[in-house]
Design a protein around this motif. Structure first.
Motif, PDB file in Angstrom:
ATOM      1  N   UNK A 276       0.680   5.766  -6.842  1.00 45.48           N
ATOM      2  CA  UNK A 276       0.337   5.241  -8.174  1.00 45.48           C
ATOM      3  C   UNK A 276      -1.094   4.741  -8.166  1.00 45.48           C
ATOM      4  N   UNK A 277      -1.260   3.456  -7.798  1.00 42.60           N
ATOM      5  CA  UNK A 277      -2.570   2.810  -7.849  1.00 42.60           C
ATOM      6  C   UNK A 277      -3.640   3.585  -7.084  1.00 42.60           C
ATOM      7  N   UNK A 278      -3.281   4.132  -5.941  1.00 44.29           N
ATOM      8  CA  UNK A 278      -4.284   4.778  -5.087  1.00 44.29           C
ATOM      9  C   UNK A 278      -4.471   6.269  -5.380  1.00 44.29           C
TER      10      UNK A 278
ATOM     11  N   UNK B 183       0.839  -1.205   0.000  1.00 40.35           N
ATOM     12  CA  UNK B 183       0.000   0.000   0.000  1.00 40.35           C
ATOM     13  C   UNK B 183       0.873   1.255   0.000  1.00 40.35           C
ATOM     14  N   UNK B 184       1.934   1.211   0.802  1.00 41.99           N
ATOM     15  CA  UNK B 184       2.833   2.373   0.836  1.00 41.99           C
ATOM     16  C   UNK B 184       3.466   2.616  -0.536  1.00 41.99           C
TER      17      UNK B 184
ATOM     18  N   UNK C 154      -5.082   0.527   8.197  1.00 43.88           N
ATOM     19  CA  UNK C 154      -3.955   0.596   7.275  1.00 43.88           C
ATOM     20  C   UNK C 154      -4.286   1.466   6.066  1.00 43.88           C
ATOM     21  N   UNK C 155      -5.434   1.197   5.442  1.00 43.94           N
ATOM     22  CA  UNK C 155      -5.865   1.983   4.273  1.00 43.94           C
ATOM     23  C   UNK C 155      -6.032   3.446   4.658  1.00 43.94           C
ATOM     24  N   UNK C 156      -6.645   3.698   5.789  1.00 46.90           N
ATOM     25  CA  UNK C 156      -6.909   5.077   6.184  1.00 46.90           C
ATOM     26  C   UNK C 156      -5.611   5.829   6.476  1.00 46.90           C
ATOM     27  N   UNK C 157      -4.718   5.176   7.225  1.00 47.40           N
ATOM     28  CA  UNK C 157      -3.460   5.824   7.595  1.00 47.40           C
ATOM     29  C   UNK C 157      -2.598   6.104   6.370  1.00 47.40           C
ATOM     30  N   UNK C 158      -2.510   5.116   5.477  1.00 47.48           N
ATOM     31  CA  UNK C 158      -1.593   5.268   4.340  1.00 47.48           C
ATOM     32  C   UNK C 158      -2.168   6.151   3.235  1.00 47.48           C
ATOM     33  N   UNK C 159      -3.414   5.855   2.810  1.00 47.01           N
ATOM     34  CA  UNK C 159      -3.955   6.582   1.642  1.00 47.01           C
ATOM     35  C   UNK C 159      -4.624   7.895   2.030  1.00 47.01           C
ATOM     36  N   UNK C 160      -5.030   8.053   3.269  1.00 51.33           N
ATOM     37  CA  UNK C 160      -5.771   9.216   3.762  1.00 51.33           C
ATOM     38  C   UNK C 160      -7.082   9.449   2.978  1.00 51.33           C
ATOM     39  N   UNK C 161      -7.605   8.355   2.401  1.00 49.34           N
ATOM     40  CA  UNK C 161      -8.916   8.408   1.746  1.00 49.34           C
ATOM     41  C   UNK C 161      -9.982   8.030   2.778  1.00 49.34           C
ATOM     42  N   UNK C 162     -11.261   8.270   2.413  1.00 46.34           N
ATOM     43  CA  UNK C 162     -12.360   7.828   3.272  1.00 46.34           C
ATOM     44  C   UNK C 162     -12.480   6.308   3.182  1.00 46.34           C
ATOM     45  N   UNK C 163     -12.591   5.693   4.332  1.00 53.47           N
ATOM     46  CA  UNK C 163     -12.710   4.230   4.395  1.00 53.47           C
ATOM     47  C   UNK C 163     -14.013   3.864   5.079  1.00 53.47           C
ATOM     48  N   UNK C 164     -14.721   2.929   4.478  1.00 52.64           N
ATOM     49  CA  UNK C 164     -15.938   2.433   5.144  1.00 52.64           C
ATOM     50  C   UNK C 164     -15.864   0.922   5.266  1.00 52.64           C
ATOM     51  N   UNK C 165     -16.410   0.411   6.381  1.00 57.62           N
ATOM     52  CA  UNK C 165     -16.609  -1.025   6.484  1.00 57.62           C
ATOM     53  C   UNK C 165     -18.093  -1.277   6.306  1.00 57.62           C
ATOM     54  N   UNK C 166     -18.380  -2.092   5.296  1.00 59.14           N
ATOM     55  CA  UNK C 166     -19.726  -2.214   4.742  1.00 59.14           C
ATOM     56  C   UNK C 166     -20.101  -3.703   4.745  1.00 59.14           C
ATOM     57  N   UNK C 167     -20.540  -4.229   5.907  1.00 55.10           N
ATOM     58  CA  UNK C 167     -20.802  -5.673   5.994  1.00 55.10           C
ATOM     59  C   UNK C 167     -22.101  -6.081   5.318  1.00 55.10           C
TER      60      UNK C 167
END
Lengths: 491, 491
Positions: A187-189, A181-182, A427-440
């Motif tokens: 690039x990808x993110x 992710x880092x 991890x996603x939130x810390x690294x990409x600083x994008x909005x993250x949702x957990x959507x069960x």
């Protein structure tokens, strides 16, 4: 796209999904059949085979697929084991559309028929509307629901750009993912707007939920060793310091009968409980009796909904999982095991620091051990440390998900946290600083990590619809935000 | 038979044994190759196959052989498993000769290469004069040494009538044997004069010993159960009374760091230590450092020979063996096991009563458990209870054995007890009321029940000679006793 055309599109999509139920279940059956257990080294080749299936599935969808090789890792016994690749997928690049990145995993926890499964864990079996099989809900079912939603949607009209991050080491600590992710952050993110994770379950069996936080997971190994070989309890019982007796005392010092952790200082950094947070717990619909029934347990440690939720989300817990190296089979073996490894874990919460927790555990165990005056060797290690995660429930991403749920299930979701760990969210939130949702999309009684894991046909199919509806909602929301910001520029 | 002719005969026998070493080792290799593990239900058929080999071997010797069917037994899970037969053999019926009955067993403890064996446990392998393999010393080697001694002897002249009791359930509690002994007491055992058991080892690696007592073995299962299925530590950690936490506390209440058993009343009936007994311990040659080296342990609980021997022979001990139902594999599994069974055993000594011990254990554990206020279910059982045994060292049987050892090994044996359990010794003595001797040929470092079990080539071959010499000594002694008693009658 007018509101009515959006609604027609949605109807069309829902009908398509209903009409393809048996195909979707066939897909899941094929995936569950792969013993992609990432915990047991012998099954690593099955995890790798699973990743190939995922790559093929995404390619068939029309996505560009990149299987990123992560190299290998070393087991405690020194053996080198290859890591499965992480699949990065991409579908659609329209700059008018929002880009949603979905994360999921296709490895599973260990499962054996003889552990108490009623059906073969690797043969998806439908009984009374439930689809039983290892990985059905954690996490193969939700991953397929998302992919099928994308496929459905795509057959009609693409209003969202999709990205996929699918891994095969989640149950073994997501080794290598953080580094990837880092590396891919720029690039990808770089063009990702939103990140969706669907790797947990609702709080109830019926009412949908969205998750904004999870506890961490600090796993510990406590090894006590006396010498080179196992000994006979007749020949040495009564004259040696038995390693298992030492270990039992160490494990017994960790938590009291009320569930309170006995390690000095462990509660020091736990976030204070605010009035606002307490109110959030009060409004949640949570059936204590139903949760108790799901667990099979007669009595919980606490009697009210609020206390239970606080102790699952707000406070840390400590569980002992077992002992490696001692006699574990049925029957009798009068052995004094020479080397035993106790395994326990602490579910930490904000704002407990992992390195502080580790130090507190080591100091506590070393203290208890030194008071025993044992000549045995003690070794404490933390082979896995996953941090807790907390998101902002006022983020637009949560609004879109809420609307999709309301549409498909006819009611608002609960805003909940997860007592278990989804380190990728943090991890996603810390690294990409994008909005993250957990959507069960799975229900409370799905039995992740347990015997007879399942997802209901209803949740699997309606979950596919919720994801499809979510694509429309996030697209509308994004368009609206875009127009608003354009207007602001013009003004 | 004059003393000189006896001596010539003995020389002839010893030469025969030396000349047949490779045959004897071939026999042992063949027996060790059978995985006659009586503990694991799956291997029961191998135990039964082993009994057929024994019956064939005795028949080839010319013995009449009776394979007594003992029916079946029920496992804790309800499964019915056939018991292996007990072999009763008989060779020679001369009323002028004494009748010596030999007891041995040909079942073994579990063994797997991956437990830490340097060689395959079921392939007898000679390294530096040692014969490695499961059962090499416990008890296939000594059984074959006896049979080969009989064969050797018989090729020359039969001065003793032989009887054999060979079983296949010793490592699993000798199920069915006690009943058989009771049934056969008036038949098979009616003309038996002496009973010899060779199912233990010397106290040192080099100095032979004869054994006159053994500790008992009371095995306990402590089961704690919360509900129907294993749970996820994230979803339930912190809100339930975890069964493994309860079990760890129960096991931790059993014994303190000094090895002292914490169960109230457990030492109440332990025989008082007399001055005579204390002196017996003082005269024994026992190398504490060697024993420590054999164990691989750095430090014992006691510093003197006398304290060590007292705590192995005179005082009870408690060892914890392991836990069934918890996670026991390498790696991490964040599970809360729903049903766990702790296994421990108490090596009781004269005059501890088994039913009293059981009651004390149950009451103690129930007390500790009730103070925890746990809603879980507790079940304590004693699946195996073997009593201690004590013989009279002044019995003529011990004299004959002592002379044989002096002749073959050139020194007097130590008179010792065994810290481990040979329930058959007590069983044979109680039921038949004949003289019973335990006559080991294995050395202290043989590693019974452990990885890398072995018997040395030296002990195996010289042990065969000792048994042959013993036949001559017991024959002379018997003849002398007979003549003396005849003279007494004439007088």
């Amino acid at each position: 796209m007018s509101s009515s055309s959006s609604s027609e599109l949605e109807m069309e999509i829902f009908q398509y999904i209903d009409g393809h139920q048996s195909d979707f279940i066939k897909d899941l059956k094929e995936w569950v059949a792969v013993q992609s257990d990432s915990v047991q080294p012998d099954l690593r080749k099955e995890v790798i085979r699973m990743m190939v299936l995922v790559a093929d599935r995404l390619a068939a969808l029309g996505a560009t697929v990149n299987s990123v090789n992560l190299g290998s890792h070393q087991l405690p016994n020194g053996q080198d084991l290859p890591l499965p690749p992480v699949i990065l997928g991409e579908l659609g690049r329209d700059p008018q559309n929002p880009t949603v990145c979905f994360y999921g995993h296709v490895d599973v926890q260990p499962a054996k028929k003889e552990d108490g499964w009623k059906t073969d864990p690797y043969t998806l079996t439908e009984i009374n509307g439930n689809l039983y099989g290892r990985g059905a809900t954690d996490n193969k079912g939700p991953v397929l629901a998302w992919i099928n939603a994308v496929e459905t949607f795509r057959a009609l009209k693409l209003v969202v750009n999709f990205k996929f991050v699918i891994e095969g080491m989640e149950e073994a600590g997501s080794l290598g993912l953080e580094k990837l992710l880092e590396e891919e952050n720029q690039c990808f993110f770089s063009d990702v707007d939103y990140i969706v994770i669907s790797d947990n379950v609702w709080l109830s069996n019926k009412k949908p939920a969205l998750t904004y936080g999870s506890r961490g997971n600090a796993c510990f190994f406590v090894e006590v060793e006396c010498g080179g070989k196992d000994l006979h309890s007749g020949t040495f019982g009564g004259i040696i310091h038995e390693p298992l007796t030492d270990l039992i005392a160490l494990l017994d010092s960790l938590v009291d009968p009320t569930g309170h952790i006995q390690i000095p200082g462990i509660y020091d950094s736990v976030a204070a409980l605010t009035e606002e947070e307490r109110k959030l717990y009060e409004s949640i619909e949570f059936d204590l009796e139903e949760h108790k029934k799901n667990s099979g347990v007669k009595k919980f440690l606490y009697g009210t909904k609020e206390e239970i939720l606080l102790h699952l989300w707000h406070y840390p817990s400590l569980s002992i999982h077992g002992i490696e190296g001692a006699f574990h089979e049925p029957g009798i073996k009068t052995v004094i095991p020479s080397k035993v490894i106790g395994k326990f874990s602490i579910r930490q919460v904000p704002h407990m620091d992992l390195s502080v927790v580790k130090q507190q555990v080591v100091e506590h165990l070393e203290g208890v051990f030194s008071r025993r005056n044992s000549p045995n060797k003690l070794k404490v290690s933390m082979p896995l440390g996953a941090k807790p995660w907390l998101a902002d429930v006022n983020d637009p991403l949560y609004k879109a998900a809420r609307r999709a749920i309301k549409k498909v299930f006819g009611e608002d979701p609960d805003f909940i946290r997860d007592g278990s760990t989804v380190p990728v969210a943090r991890m996603f939130q810390t690294i990409t600083r994008k909005s993250v949702i957990m959507f069960p999309i799975g229900a409370a009684d799905d039995g992740e990590h347990s015997q007879n894991e399942k997802i209901s046909r209803h949740n699997y199919i309606e979950g596919t619809k919720v994801f499809a509806s979510f694509f429309l909602e996030i697209s509308k929301l994004h368009r609206h935000l875009h127009e608003t910001s354009n207007m602001e520029i013009k003004n």
